[in-house]
Design a protein around this motif. Structure first.
Motif, PDB file in Angstrom:
ATOM      1  N   MET A 525      27.736 -44.406  -8.778  1.00  0.00           N
ATOM      2  CA  MET A 525      28.588 -43.397  -8.144  1.00  0.00           C
ATOM      3  C   MET A 525      27.863 -42.713  -6.989  1.00  0.00           C
ATOM      4  N   ALA A 526      26.561 -42.529  -7.114  1.00  0.00           N
ATOM      5  CA  ALA A 526      25.802 -41.927  -6.020  1.00  0.00           C
ATOM      6  C   ALA A 526      25.808 -42.827  -4.784  1.00  0.00           C
ATOM      7  N   SER A 576      22.147 -35.797  -4.374  1.00  0.00           N
ATOM      8  CA  SER A 576      20.699 -35.893  -4.536  1.00  0.00           C
ATOM      9  C   SER A 576      20.376 -36.571  -5.865  1.00  0.00           C
ATOM     10  N   LEU A 577      19.894 -37.816  -5.782  1.00  0.00           N
ATOM     11  CA  LEU A 577      19.461 -38.485  -7.004  1.00  0.00           C
ATOM     12  C   LEU A 577      18.113 -37.978  -7.466  1.00  0.00           C
ATOM     13  N   HIS A 578      17.367 -37.333  -6.561  1.00  0.00           N
ATOM     14  CA  HIS A 578      16.137 -36.687  -7.019  1.00  0.00           C
ATOM     15  C   HIS A 578      16.476 -35.671  -8.111  1.00  0.00           C
ATOM     16  N   PHE A 579      17.481 -34.856  -7.829  1.00  0.00           N
ATOM     17  CA  PHE A 579      17.885 -33.886  -8.858  1.00  0.00           C
ATOM     18  C   PHE A 579      18.721 -34.552  -9.944  1.00  0.00           C
ATOM     19  N   GLY A 580      19.589 -35.487  -9.564  1.00  0.00           N
ATOM     20  CA  GLY A 580      20.447 -36.129 -10.544  1.00  0.00           C
ATOM     21  C   GLY A 580      19.663 -36.833 -11.632  1.00  0.00           C
ATOM     22  N   TRP A 581      18.665 -37.616 -11.239  1.00  0.00           N
ATOM     23  CA  TRP A 581      17.859 -38.313 -12.245  1.00  0.00           C
ATOM     24  C   TRP A 581      17.075 -37.324 -13.101  1.00  0.00           C
ATOM     25  N   GLY A 626      26.018 -32.156  -6.098  1.00  0.00           N
ATOM     26  CA  GLY A 626      26.532 -33.526  -6.108  1.00  0.00           C
ATOM     27  C   GLY A 626      25.783 -34.406  -7.092  1.00  0.00           C
ATOM     28  N   GLY A 627      24.453 -34.249  -7.155  1.00  0.00           N
ATOM     29  CA  GLY A 627      23.673 -35.014  -8.122  1.00  0.00           C
ATOM     30  C   GLY A 627      24.082 -34.697  -9.551  1.00  0.00           C
TER      31      GLY A 627
END
Length: 681
Positions: A525-526, A576-581, A626-627
């Motif tokens: 999705m990201a 932000s996948l940095h925050f999402g992960w 968003g993440g």
């Protein structure tokens, strides 16, 4: 009345059979359409190649010394005679004809190989397997490389398969094998397979045919034959440098390892002899066991490995090795075919990271797969009790949902056992490579990304959450805080998720699948967000005064922002996948960790990460929102598709041996393990 009932039942049974046949025909048609689309794509690729690139690799045979004048053509002189009529076409006609003939040969190989699959594959399944094999071969590296004039690798494969499965006479079968060996000399090993299988007349016919075709080429092209057989022993050094990555043979691998001279030749001969001895004996054993297609694939892998030059376009045999069955558990049956398909279709840098320590494996991944097929992989014999009925997979029934109003779609069953580690690592690596490529290919228009950045900044100002500049300035002015956030930003993005997955894989396999699936769906999705909304991060926004604390000062007047621009798409910031992960890590730890201090660490990780991405000016606050949204979406999708995380194990019966009265259990077969950790998941 009874007759009427029987008549009605007969009509009902016929209707069921007719419906099954209709579904089978529809599935077969769709698969052939897919194979056709892939073939058309291959033709389209051929059209885009300049004519000079097609004609530059081969010179017209028949003239003294013309065949190997440029050193690019690596086929035998007999192969030069075979392709001579096609070279008169020239230009675009040659492109279409050569690619079209190659694809027709691929289709023929797929049809013959599908019909040769061993029991228990029924004829109907074989008809479905044919378009699947054709599609896989069309996108494979060997076939893509074979679409270049002068590379006749597909034709010998078809000749050998016809000799093994479609030609009734032994001498006729030997004749086809001899023709294949005349095109690729190492394929004379198939005569050895025929000899070991008791088909002595076929082996003699193959040897005589090979000798006759080679002598014919000597008579027609004496100078080229001398060049091929004497100056370049069996073509070694022709068609490219023998130490190049395209040469996936033992000789090429030893040269890439830095060996040379008489010592390398002696070692190569010894290794080639050992591989040929072990591989041919294994192939003969599989042939006697009724797995003739596997025997053919094993012999082909031996031939490519021991040849002085085993070019990548000659490695179609590796893909045929999917005919072998590996593993006693049903869950392990897919590991070998998936690994073979990935190796045969994807570049090696997608399979293994670009690390110096992995270079010997990455540079020889096709060769290693061929060697494993020939000498190491423990394919099951047909006499094995697990051949038809492997140990079944343990499944769990989802526990009752707390949110009864959420509609559940049981798209996949919850597996409780630990997945195969090799398959898991391969899929994770390939998935990350695809993620990196898609992220890099996402739209990266600077004007569009900066426009989106200004909108995000304005929205945050309206919401009163535009804290990025103040936090960035405060951190940049505090040395120890700047160093801490820079270190945290660059060090824990991959390490923490991988560590959590490793712990779950070892001690909580059921929860591992739940966590891994949610992370994968969130990442997908990201990627959609990267495509739909390219966004400039604060550090790349001109005129706002942000400082890039991690990468150093950026020249915002130049759209090429240093080395980072070449590594990844700098405008793939929302979400932000940095925050999402990191949020995914926190949720998993809080849900699964047994102790309070572990849960606290799980909470701190996303909190520190969101501070780091804002302090280093790599993301807006709304990027973190968003993440979080994609991570919530990932967990929600897993819940909808497979039910709640908690499951109730289902009892499974032990596998039975077909044909035994009373369904006797297989000796040594075990029921699925009763793991307390699994029962809790």
């Amino acid at each position: 009345m009874a007759n009427a009932a029987e008549h009605s039942g007969g009509h009902g049974h016929a209707g069921v059979i007719g419906g099954a046949h209709g579904k089978l025909a529809a599935a077969r048609l769709l698969l052939w359409v897919l194979a056709g689309v892939l073939a058309l794509r291959q033709l389209a690729v051929a059209v885009q190649v300049p004519s000079e690139a097609w004609l530059g690799e081969i010179h017209l045979p028949g003239l003294p010394g013309a065949l190997y004048e440029g050193g690019e053509f690596g086929g035998t002189p007999f192969a030069g005679l075979v392709i001579k009529p096609m070279l008169g076409l020239g230009g675009r006609s040659l492109e279409f004809v050569w690619t079209g003939v190659t694809l027709l040969l691929v289709a023929a190989v797929g049809l013959v190989a599908a019909r040769a699959l061993p029991d228990p594959v029924p004829r109907r399944t074989a008809l479905l397997a044919a378009p699947v094999l054709v599609a896989l071969m069309t996108v494979s590296l060997p076939v893509r490389d074979a679409a270049t004039p002068g590379r006749t690798a597909v034709l010998p494969v078809l000749l050998v398969l016809l000799a093994a499965f479609r030609v009734p006479g032994r001498r006729s079968a030997g004749f086809l094998v001899g023709l294949a060996a005349a095109l690729q000399p190492a394929l004379l090993l198939f005569a050895g397979l025929q000899w070991l299988a008791g088909r002595r007349s076929a082996a003699r016919s193959a040897a005589v045919t090979f000798a006759g075709a080679t002598l014919l080429a000597w008579a027609a092209l004496p100078r080229d034959s001398w060049t091929y057989w004497v100056e370049h022993l069996a073509g070694a050094g022709l068609g490219g440098g023998p130490a190049g990555l395209d040469n996936q043979s033992l000789h090429g691998a030893l040269l890439r390892l830095g060996l040379s001279g008489p010592g390398e030749i002696a070692l190569y001969v010894a290794l080639a002899g050992a591989v040929a001895y072990v591989g041919l004996r294994r192939a003969a054993r599989y042939a006697a066991d009724g797995q003739l297609l596997l025997a053919v694939a094993v012999t082909g892998c031996v031939a490519v490995a021991v040849s002085p030059t085993g070019w990548r376009h000659q490695l179609l045999w590796v893909l045929l090795a999917v005919a072998g069955k590996v593993g006693r558990r049903a869950a392990d049956r897919r590991v070998w075919p998936v690994a073979v398909v990935l190796v045969a279709t994807l570049p090696s840098d997608m399979l293994l990271p670009n690390l110096a320590a992995l270079a010997p494996v990455r540079d020889n991944v096709l060769l290693l797969t061929a060697l494993a097929t020939a000498c190491a992989v423990p394919f099951l014999p047909r006499t094995s009790p697990y051949w038809r009925e492997p140990v079944p997979t343990a499944y769990g029934r989802p526990a009752p949902s707390r949110w009864a109003r959420v509609p559940l779609l049981p798209f996949w069953r919850r597996v409780l056992s630990r997945p195969n580690l090799l398959l898991e690592l391969l899929l994770i690596r390939v998935g990350y490579s695809l993620y990196s490529h898609i992220r890099a290919a996402a739209p990266n228009s600077r004007a569009l990304a900066e426009g989106h950045g200004r909108r995000i900044h304005s929205l945050e100002q309206a919401l009163g959450i535009d804290v990025e500049h103040a936090v960035n300035a405060a951190v940049d002015g505090t040395g120890w805080l700047k160093g801490f956030f820079n270190f945290y930003y660059t060090s824990f993005h991959f390490v923490v998720p991988l560590a959590i997955l490793a712990v779950l894989y070892r001690w909580r396999p059921g929860d591992y699948r739940w966590a891994r699936s949610s992370l994968g769906l969130a990442t997908v999705m990201a990627l959609a967000g990267f495509w739909l909304y390219p966004l400039a991060p604060p550090r790349l926004m001109p005129g706002l005064g942000f400082v890039d604390t991690v990468h150093g000062p950026q020249d915002l007047a130049d759209p090429q922002y240093g080395a980072m621009t070449a590594i990844s798409n700098q405008y793939a910031a929302m979400p932000s996948l940095h925050f999402g992960w990191s949020l995914w890590c926190g949720v998993v730890v809080v849900v699964l960790a047994p102790k309070g201090w572990q849960k606290l660490i799980g909470v701190l990780h996303p909190v520190i990460t969101v501070c780091a991405i804002v302090a280093t000016a790599n993301h807006w606050v709304l990027d973190a929102v968003g993440g979080a949204a994609v991570v919530v979406g990932g967990f929600a999708l897993v819940h909808v598709l497979s039910g709640p995380r908690r499951t109730v194990p289902l009892p499974l019966a032990a596998p039975t041996v077909p044909g035994r009265a009373g369904g006797a259990t297989v000796p040594g077969a075990r029921a699925p393990e009763a793991d307390p950790a699994r029962s809790r998941t």
